[in-house]
Design an enzyme around this catalytic site. Structure first.
Site, mmCIF file in Angstrom:
data_model
loop_
_atom_site.group_PDB
_atom_site.id
_atom_site.type_symbol
_atom_site.label_atom_id
_atom_site.label_comp_id
_atom_site.label_asym_id
_atom_site.label_seq_id
_atom_site.Cartn_x
_atom_site.Cartn_y
_atom_site.Cartn_z
ATOM 1 N N SER A 147 23.165 73.799 10.049
ATOM 2 C CA SER A 147 23.539 72.759 9.099
ATOM 3 C C SER A 147 23.967 73.382 7.901
ATOM 4 C CB SER A 147 21.782 72.217 8.797
ATOM 5 O OG SER A 147 21.204 73.281 8.258
ATOM 6 N N LYS A 206 23.375 75.412 -0.919
ATOM 7 C CA LYS A 206 23.379 74.673 0.014
ATOM 8 C C LYS A 206 22.573 72.844 -0.299
ATOM 9 C CE LYS A 206 21.748 73.880 4.922
ATOM 10 N NZ LYS A 206 21.133 74.869 6.015
ATOM 11 N N SER A 212 20.845 77.067 11.983
ATOM 12 C CA SER A 212 21.711 76.695 11.075
ATOM 13 C C SER A 212 22.292 77.729 10.122
ATOM 14 C CB SER A 212 20.835 75.922 9.963
ATOM 15 O OG SER A 212 20.269 74.657 10.408
#
Length: 466
Positions: A151, A76, A175
């Site tokens: 996210s 990520k 997220s």
């Protein structure tokens, strides 16, 4: 079946047994990325294919011994992976190449995983919709006109489309959970402190965000969690935890499930989400679980008050060095920054007292229930060009993130939560549930997830895009 859609656990077993080589898996991975990623934009900052094939050949030569040996992974784009750009989705950091790995990334590499690139994220990870001015928007593979959530949206889409078998993410306000639900995969927010963060700045006060794993099944989530987990001597709050290991023999029979629903009407939901959630609970009951409705255990508005105070305080501490460059920040980042900088110590203290009171009430609930359940999102995936949801069924949202309030009760307390797929709505879009446990009950919650996966295997229904 292409090896890409096999489980990480099965792939790791084949790699160790010599039935599959890291080179063959990397070749299949690169082919899949080349085929699918241009349509969804989930993986960014990819390494050169020639370099990745050379790394895979070296892994085959050295022997594939680690738990993740030979498995491709993309990190990520909020975490540092040596040699890869860490943009955080911000033009301020575009082009900045990480000189070293973060703790979590170093653990993945030590376990034999091969980093192929980064997964897309919103700017600074703010907002449950993955778009930014550096890499653009990541699209939902079930409908590329819709948001994939966030996210950890890039990670979820990479899993859903078979570009990866495991992925890392992070979770402050859902997220790991919202994108899992919207992409028909599993996302796990561990008990806070189980997975160490970076020892940068203050390491004592902020307990909202955590790193965690995602995958297409709970066993693969457990595989990755065990690699991520464990204390680091530079972090004061980490703790030793027994490995989750295999989730064999998981069962829902006689498990006590508390359904929080819409929190007594305090949470608005788009049509179909509560109905789909109820259907999932009925499946759990049919498998032997005892499901009970739970009255609102704590005033949700107080939880929201505590959350927004502590979150703005935490976010502001991270981006305060950029205060003089506010013109270059997204609106939500400026909002969090200005709120956090304006807070007094006593405001933060009062927010933490509310958190403490809610923790006591939740602890009492876990004396009765093995898990509490909420939907993983209040809305269906919305148009990809919209920055966030502004209303739910005519009720206006007063912040950029109010539409994800359903994830806050667990986040505020640092509880372990598994987002699991719950099926599809009328338009063919996926939704999910949050299965919430007491602190430290990570293995128990993953075991419940494994029983659910055996019962349903929703990720087996893949998007037409694939």
């Amino acid at each position: 079946m292409t090896p890409i859609f096999r489980s990480a656990t099965a792939l790791a077993g084949d790699l160790k047994a010599g039935r599959l080589t890291a080179q063959a898996l990397m070749e299949a991975t690169l082919a899949r990325v080349s085929e699918v990623n241009p349509k969804v934009n989930a993986i960014v900052s990819m390494a050169a294919p020639e370099a990745l094939m050379e790394t895979a050949r070296a892994a085959d030569t050295a022997g594939l011994e680690g738990p993740l040996a030979g498995l491709p992974i993309a990190i990520k784009d909020l975490a540092n992976a040596e040699g890869f750009e860490t943009s955080q989705g911000s033009p301020i950091f575009k082009g900045q190449v990480a000189p070293k790995d973060d703790i979590m990334v170093a653990r993945l590499r030590a376990a034999g995983a091969i980093v192929i690139g980064k997964t897309n994220t919103p700017e600074f990870g703010l907002g449950s919709h993955t778009f930014n001015p550096v890499h653009g928007a990541t699209k939902n593979p079930y409908d590329i006109t819709r948001s994939c959530g966030g996210s950890s949206g890039g990670a979820a889409v990479a899993l859903a489309t078979g570009m990866l078998s495991i992925a890392d993410g992070s979770d402050m306000m859902g997220s790991l959970r919202n994108p899992a639900a919207w992409n028909n995969v599993y996302g796990f927010r561990p008990s806070w402190g189980r997975v160490p963060s970076e020892a940068i700045g203050d390491n004592f006060l902020h307990q909202l965000s955590t790193l965690g794993p995602m995958a297409r099944n709970p066993q693969d989530v457990a595989l990755l969690l065990d690699v991520m987990s464990g204390p680091d001597p530079r972090q004061p709050h980490g703790y030793d935890s027994a490995p989750v290991g295999a989730l064999d023999g998981a069962s829902l029979r006689a498990k006590r499930i508390g359904w929080l629903g819409d929190w007594g009407g305090a949470l608005p939901f788009e049509d179909g989400i509560l109905e789909l959630s109820r259907q999932a609970l009925e499946q759990m009951q049919a498998a032997g679980a005892v499901v009970e409705d739970v009255a609102p255990p704590f005033p949700l508005e107080k939880i929201w008050e505590s959350w927004t105070t502590l979150r703005s305080w935490s976010v502001a501490t991270g981006i305060a060095p950029l205060a003089e460059r506010k013109a270059e920040l997204k609106d939500s980042a400026v909002w969090e920054l200005e709120r956090g900088l304006a807070m007094s110590a006593m405001e933060v203290h009062r927010a933490s007292v509310i958190r403490s009171d809610w923790f006591l009430r939740a602890a009492a609930l876990f004396e009765k229930y093995d898990a509490l359940v909420l939907p993983a999102a209040q809305v269906w995936p919305f148009p990809v060009e919209a920055p966030f949801k502004t209303e739910i069924n005519g009720q206006s949202m007063d912040t950029y993130h109010r539409w994800m309030e359903v994830v806050v009760p667990a986040s505020l307390l640092g509880l372990p939560v598994l987002a699991l797929p719950a099926g599809f709505g009328a338009e063919g879009l996926p939704a999910g549930l949050q299965i919430i446990g007491r602190r430290g009950a990570d293995a128990d919650i993953l075991s419940l997830g494994a029983a659910w996966h055996e019962l349903t295997d929703w990720p087996g229904k893949r998007p037409a895009l694939t």
